[in-house]
Design a protein around this motif. Structure first.
Motif, PDB file in Angstrom:
ATOM      1  N   ALA A   1       0.843  -1.207   0.000  1.00 14.60           N
ATOM      2  CA  ALA A   1       0.000   0.000   0.000  1.00 14.60           C
ATOM      3  C   ALA A   1       0.874   1.251   0.000  1.00 14.60           C
ATOM      4  O   ALA A   1       0.636   2.206   0.731  1.00 14.60           O
ATOM      5  CB  ALA A   1      -0.969  -0.002   1.181  1.00 14.60           C
ATOM      6  N   ALA A   2       1.896   1.221  -0.856  1.00 15.20           N
ATOM      7  CA  ALA A   2       2.868   2.307  -0.935  1.00 15.20           C
ATOM      8  C   ALA A   2       2.760   3.017  -2.288  1.00 15.20           C
ATOM      9  O   ALA A   2       2.315   2.430  -3.278  1.00 15.20           O
ATOM     10  CB  ALA A   2       4.279   1.761  -0.749  1.00 15.20           C
ATOM     11  N   ASP A   3       3.183   4.254  -2.313  1.00 17.66           N
ATOM     12  CA  ASP A   3       3.228   5.039  -3.542  1.00 17.66           C
ATOM     13  C   ASP A   3       4.170   4.359  -4.545  1.00 17.66           C
ATOM     14  O   ASP A   3       5.284   3.955  -4.184  1.00 17.66           O
ATOM     15  CB  ASP A   3       3.712   6.458  -3.221  1.00 17.66           C
ATOM     16  N   VAL A   4       3.743   4.247  -5.781  1.00 17.89           N
ATOM     17  CA  VAL A   4       4.509   3.535  -6.808  1.00 17.89           C
ATOM     18  C   VAL A   4       5.848   4.223  -7.084  1.00 17.89           C
ATOM     19  O   VAL A   4       6.886   3.556  -7.176  1.00 17.89           O
ATOM     20  CB  VAL A   4       3.682   3.392  -8.108  1.00 17.89           C
ATOM     21  N   MET A   5       5.855   5.532  -7.209  1.00 16.64           N
ATOM     22  CA  MET A   5       7.108   6.250  -7.507  1.00 16.64           C
ATOM     23  C   MET A   5       8.095   6.152  -6.346  1.00 16.64           C
ATOM     24  O   MET A   5       9.284   5.917  -6.547  1.00 16.64           O
ATOM     25  CB  MET A   5       6.820   7.714  -7.851  1.00 16.64           C
ATOM     26  N   MET A   6       7.601   6.336  -5.124  1.00 22.67           N
ATOM     27  CA  MET A   6       8.468   6.218  -3.956  1.00 22.67           C
ATOM     28  C   MET A   6       8.998   4.799  -3.855  1.00 22.67           C
ATOM     29  O   MET A   6      10.179   4.572  -3.574  1.00 22.67           O
ATOM     30  CB  MET A   6       7.696   6.607  -2.693  1.00 22.67           C
ATOM     31  N   SER A   7       8.146   3.818  -4.114  1.00 22.24           N
ATOM     32  CA  SER A   7       8.567   2.419  -4.056  1.00 22.24           C
ATOM     33  C   SER A   7       9.683   2.153  -5.056  1.00 22.24           C
ATOM     34  O   SER A   7      10.659   1.467  -4.735  1.00 22.24           O
ATOM     35  CB  SER A   7       7.383   1.491  -4.348  1.00 22.24           C
ATOM     36  N   SER A   8       9.563   2.698  -6.243  1.00 15.63           N
ATOM     37  CA  SER A   8      10.585   2.514  -7.266  1.00 15.63           C
ATOM     38  C   SER A   8      11.938   3.028  -6.775  1.00 15.63           C
ATOM     39  O   SER A   8      12.969   2.364  -6.949  1.00 15.63           O
ATOM     40  CB  SER A   8      10.175   3.227  -8.554  1.00 15.63           C
ATOM     41  N   GLN A   9      11.946   4.191  -6.147  1.00 10.53           N
ATOM     42  CA  GLN A   9      13.199   4.766  -5.637  1.00 10.53           C
ATOM     43  C   GLN A   9      13.799   3.906  -4.528  1.00 10.53           C
ATOM     44  O   GLN A   9      15.006   3.643  -4.503  1.00 10.53           O
ATOM     45  CB  GLN A   9      12.957   6.181  -5.135  1.00 10.53           C
ATOM     46  N   VAL A  10      12.955   3.455  -3.615  1.00  9.56           N
ATOM     47  CA  VAL A  10      13.439   2.631  -2.494  1.00  9.56           C
ATOM     48  C   VAL A  10      13.928   1.283  -3.013  1.00  9.56           C
ATOM     49  O   VAL A  10      14.969   0.780  -2.573  1.00  9.56           O
ATOM     50  CB  VAL A  10      12.340   2.471  -1.427  1.00  9.56           C
ATOM     51  N   LEU A  11      13.211   0.693  -3.951  1.00  7.71           N
ATOM     52  CA  LEU A  11      13.621  -0.593  -4.511  1.00  7.71           C
ATOM     53  C   LEU A  11      14.950  -0.468  -5.242  1.00  7.71           C
ATOM     54  O   LEU A  11      15.792  -1.372  -5.174  1.00  7.71           O
ATOM     55  CB  LEU A  11      12.525  -1.159  -5.422  1.00  7.71           C
ATOM     56  N   ARG A  12      15.177   0.658  -5.919  1.00 11.86           N
ATOM     57  CA  ARG A  12      16.476   0.896  -6.564  1.00 11.86           C
ATOM     58  C   ARG A  12      17.591   0.936  -5.520  1.00 11.86           C
ATOM     59  O   ARG A  12      18.674   0.394  -5.732  1.00 11.86           O
ATOM     60  CB  ARG A  12      16.455   2.204  -7.357  1.00 11.86           C
ATOM     61  N   ALA A  13      17.318   1.587  -4.389  1.00 15.37           N
ATOM     62  CA  ALA A  13      18.316   1.664  -3.310  1.00 15.37           C
ATOM     63  C   ALA A  13      18.603   0.269  -2.745  1.00 15.37           C
ATOM     64  O   ALA A  13      19.761  -0.073  -2.464  1.00 15.37           O
ATOM     65  CB  ALA A  13      17.838   2.606  -2.204  1.00 15.37           C
TER      66      ALA A  13
END
Length: 149
Positions: A71-83
């Motif tokens: 239930a997370a924001d898609v764009m924020m998730s993308s950044q965190v997943l990249r990290a």
């Protein structure tokens, strides 16, 4: 003046939930600090691990599926997943059928850390929520309130 205003913040479910959430988040942050994970990193790593290891079809989850699961924001998730990828905890690759879709897999180090972090968070949850006079009722209320509209 309404009864809620006269009674003050102690009668406001929203205010009490806010205070409780902040207190719980502080306990989770402290528990995850030794693992060098933020709360968001934990949630997305654990969600990726769970979806990658518990899919009946054996398929790898997409970034979108992980974000939805958390239930997370898609764009924020993308950044965190990249990290998390940069840390060597997961891999992100194109879907064979659609290059726009990123498929995620947890590395051995990521799986080990995810399982360790889940145990740490479960212990922190037990300590925090165990303070409730009726933990089973609390869990039922949280499930009820957390259901999508």
């Amino acid at each position: 003046m309404t009864a809620g205003v006269a009674a003050g913040p102690a009668a406001s479910p929203g205010f009490l939930l806010w205070r409780t959430t902040l207190s719980w988040q502080r306990s989770i942050t402290a528990a995850l600090r030794p693992l060098e994970l933020t709360h968001v990193q934990f949630v997305l790593l654990a969600s990726t691990w769970w979806l990658a290891t518990h899919d009946a079809d054996g398929g790898l989850p997409s970034q979108r599926q992980v974000a939805d699961h958390a239930a997370a924001d898609v764009m924020m998730s993308s950044q965190v997943l990249r990290a998390l990828e940069r840390r060597g905890l997961l891999t992100r690759g194109p879907d064979p059928a659609d290059a726009r879709v990123k498929r995620l897999d947890v590395t051995t180090a990521g799986a080990t850390l995810a399982q360790r972090a889940i145990a740490v968070v479960e212990a922190a949850d037990a300590a925090f929520f165990g303070r409730s006079a009726d933990p089973d009722r609390l869990l039922a209320v949280l499930r009820e309130l957390g259901e999508p509209d």
